[in-house]
Scaffold this motif. Structure first.
Motif, PDB file in Angstrom:
ATOM      1  N   UNK A  73       0.711  -1.244   0.175  1.00 17.37           N
ATOM      2  CA  UNK A  73      -0.050   0.108  -0.095  1.00 17.37           C
ATOM      3  C   UNK A  73       1.067   1.174  -0.224  1.00 17.37           C
ATOM      4  N   UNK A  74       2.157   1.458   0.668  1.00 15.70           N
ATOM      5  CA  UNK A  74       2.658   2.129   1.010  1.00 15.70           C
ATOM      6  C   UNK A  74       3.324   2.919  -0.760  1.00 15.70           C
ATOM      7  N   UNK A  75       3.799   1.615  -0.918  1.00 11.35           N
ATOM      8  CA  UNK A  75       4.649   1.159  -2.665  1.00 11.35           C
ATOM      9  C   UNK A  75       3.799   2.201  -3.887  1.00 11.35           C
ATOM     10  N   UNK A  76       2.532   1.733  -3.088  1.00 10.10           N
ATOM     11  CA  UNK A  76       1.423   1.669  -4.586  1.00 10.10           C
ATOM     12  C   UNK A  76       1.051   3.774  -4.116  1.00 10.10           C
ATOM     13  N   UNK A  77       1.022   4.099  -2.895  1.00 12.31           N
ATOM     14  CA  UNK A  77       0.701   5.123  -2.470  1.00 12.31           C
ATOM     15  C   UNK A  77       1.649   5.853  -3.252  1.00 12.31           C
ATOM     16  N   UNK A  78       3.084   5.529  -2.870  1.00  7.37           N
ATOM     17  CA  UNK A  78       4.413   6.682  -3.404  1.00  7.37           C
ATOM     18  C   UNK A  78       4.277   6.540  -4.785  1.00  7.37           C
ATOM     19  N   UNK A  79       4.465   5.815  -5.565  1.00  3.89           N
ATOM     20  CA  UNK A  79       4.259   5.398  -7.370  1.00  3.89           C
ATOM     21  C   UNK A  79       2.718   6.626  -7.749  1.00  3.89           C
ATOM     22  N   UNK A  80       1.348   6.336  -6.399  1.00  6.37           N
ATOM     23  CA  UNK A  80       0.372   7.032  -7.323  1.00  6.37           C
ATOM     24  C   UNK A  80       0.912   8.745  -7.611  1.00  6.37           C
ATOM     25  N   UNK A  81       1.684   8.770  -6.327  1.00  4.85           N
ATOM     26  CA  UNK A  81       1.685  10.276  -6.342  1.00  4.85           C
ATOM     27  C   UNK A  81       3.247  10.994  -7.205  1.00  4.85           C
ATOM     28  N   UNK A  82       4.235   9.249  -7.524  1.00  2.00           N
ATOM     29  CA  UNK A  82       5.028   9.972  -9.357  1.00  2.00           C
ATOM     30  C   UNK A  82       4.233   9.994  -9.729  1.00  2.00           C
ATOM     31  N   UNK A  83       3.237   9.846 -10.425  1.00  2.00           N
ATOM     32  CA  UNK A  83       2.524   9.134 -11.320  1.00  2.00           C
ATOM     33  C   UNK A  83       2.249  10.537 -11.806  1.00  2.00           C
ATOM     34  N   UNK A  84       1.968  11.029 -10.396  1.00  2.00           N
ATOM     35  CA  UNK A  84       0.089  12.711 -10.670  1.00  2.00           C
ATOM     36  C   UNK A  84       1.410  13.773 -10.814  1.00  2.00           C
ATOM     37  N   UNK A  85       2.508  13.217 -10.059  1.00  2.00           N
ATOM     38  CA  UNK A  85       3.884  15.041 -10.281  1.00  2.00           C
ATOM     39  C   UNK A  85       3.592  15.168 -11.942  1.00  2.00           C
ATOM     40  N   UNK A  86       4.294  13.747 -12.528  1.00  2.00           N
ATOM     41  CA  UNK A  86       4.522  13.886 -14.015  1.00  2.00           C
ATOM     42  C   UNK A  86       3.579  14.188 -14.756  1.00  2.00           C
ATOM     43  N   UNK A  87       2.768  13.032 -14.373  1.00  2.00           N
ATOM     44  CA  UNK A  87       1.228  13.297 -15.557  1.00  2.00           C
ATOM     45  C   UNK A  87       0.871  14.829 -15.590  1.00  2.00           C
ATOM     46  N   UNK A  88       0.381  14.738 -16.934  1.00  2.00           N
ATOM     47  CA  UNK A  88       0.240  16.639 -16.364  1.00  2.00           C
ATOM     48  C   UNK A  88      -1.546  16.454 -16.041  1.00  2.00           C
ATOM     49  N   UNK A  89      -2.034  17.644 -15.427  1.00  2.00           N
ATOM     50  CA  UNK A  89      -3.126  18.170 -15.087  1.00  2.00           C
ATOM     51  C   UNK A  89      -4.397  17.614 -15.765  1.00  2.00           C
ATOM     52  N   UNK A  90      -5.392  16.194 -15.662  1.00  2.00           N
ATOM     53  CA  UNK A  90      -6.542  16.373 -17.548  1.00  2.00           C
ATOM     54  C   UNK A  90      -7.532  16.514 -16.905  1.00  2.00           C
ATOM     55  N   UNK A  91      -8.632  16.985 -17.561  1.00  2.00           N
ATOM     56  CA  UNK A  91      -9.553  17.252 -16.804  1.00  2.00           C
ATOM     57  C   UNK A  91     -10.347  16.392 -17.366  1.00  2.00           C
ATOM     58  N   UNK A  92     -11.837  16.331 -17.077  1.00  2.00           N
ATOM     59  CA  UNK A  92     -12.707  15.203 -16.805  1.00  2.00           C
ATOM     60  C   UNK A  92     -12.885  14.237 -18.624  1.00  2.00           C
ATOM     61  N   UNK A  93     -12.697  14.498 -19.477  1.00  2.00           N
ATOM     62  CA  UNK A  93     -12.784  14.126 -20.474  1.00  2.00           C
ATOM     63  C   UNK A  93     -11.247  13.839 -21.267  1.00  2.00           C
ATOM     64  N   UNK A  94     -10.752  13.956 -20.358  1.00  2.00           N
ATOM     65  CA  UNK A  94      -9.157  13.385 -20.474  1.00  2.00           C
ATOM     66  C   UNK A  94      -8.335  14.120 -21.082  1.00  2.00           C
ATOM     67  N   UNK A  95      -8.339  15.784 -21.418  1.00  2.00           N
ATOM     68  CA  UNK A  95      -7.870  16.476 -22.239  1.00  2.00           C
ATOM     69  C   UNK A  95      -7.296  16.567 -21.436  1.00  2.00           C
ATOM     70  N   UNK A  96      -6.171  17.896 -22.094  1.00  2.00           N
ATOM     71  CA  UNK A  96      -4.821  18.682 -21.036  1.00  2.00           C
ATOM     72  C   UNK A  96      -5.929  19.629 -20.708  1.00  2.00           C
ATOM     73  N   UNK A  97      -5.770  20.654 -18.770  1.00  2.00           N
ATOM     74  CA  UNK A  97      -6.737  21.167 -18.503  1.00  2.00           C
ATOM     75  C   UNK A  97      -4.935  22.567 -18.762  1.00  2.00           C
ATOM     76  N   UNK A  98      -5.999  23.691 -19.403  1.00  2.00           N
ATOM     77  CA  UNK A  98      -5.100  24.922 -19.546  1.00  2.00           C
ATOM     78  C   UNK A  98      -5.217  25.977 -18.200  1.00  2.00           C
TER      79      UNK A  98
END
Length: 131
Positions: free
Chosen positions: A105-130
């Motif tokens: 669970x700790x590793x999952x949370x760390x990986x999710x945090x890393x992924x969220x940090x490098x992934x561009x913010x997404x809107x509801x439809x999956x498009x990038x939000x500017x």
């Protein structure tokens, strides 16, 4: 059935079936010629043993609880049969499983945090939000 047929029906190599027998997990009858003779229930027993081994139980622990397992999800263990030694083995294994779950669970949370940090913010439809 002979060991070759049990191997084919379970997908477990005969070598491992012999090992399970040496560990006291399987007890086939012996024919007059010395060949192992497994009953129909051996298929279920082998599948259960392999599942328990895959989940991380030791052969010692499986040997202690196997007589009380009648099938998946069914445990027939009268409290008088649960020795202090068996209870300690079970508790130690439960503790190891919980420690692995916590680590995963700790590793999952760390990986999710890393992924969220490098992934561009997404809107509801999956498009990038500017901004």
């Amino acid at each position: 059935m002979r060991i070759g047929e049990l191997s084919r029906r379970t997908g477990v190599p005969a070598r491992l079936l012999r090992h399970d027998e040496e560990q006291g997990l399987l007890t086939p009858d012996r024919a007059e010629n010395g060949y192992r003779d497994y009953g129909e229930s051996a298929v279920r027993d082998v599948q259960q043993i392999r599942g328990l081994l895959d989940s991380g139980l030791s052969t010692e622990m499986i040997r202690a609880i196997l007589p009380f397992l009648s099938g998946p999800g069914e445990i027939l263990l009268p409290s008088v049969c649960l020795t202090d030694e068996t209870a300690a083995l079970l508790q130690a294994h439960i503790d190891r499983i919980q420690a692995r779950i916590d680590c995963l669970a700790r590793n999952r949370d760390r990986l999710s945090a890393c992924l969220a940090a490098v992934r561009p913010a997404s809107g509801v439809d999956g498009e990038s939000v500017s901004a």
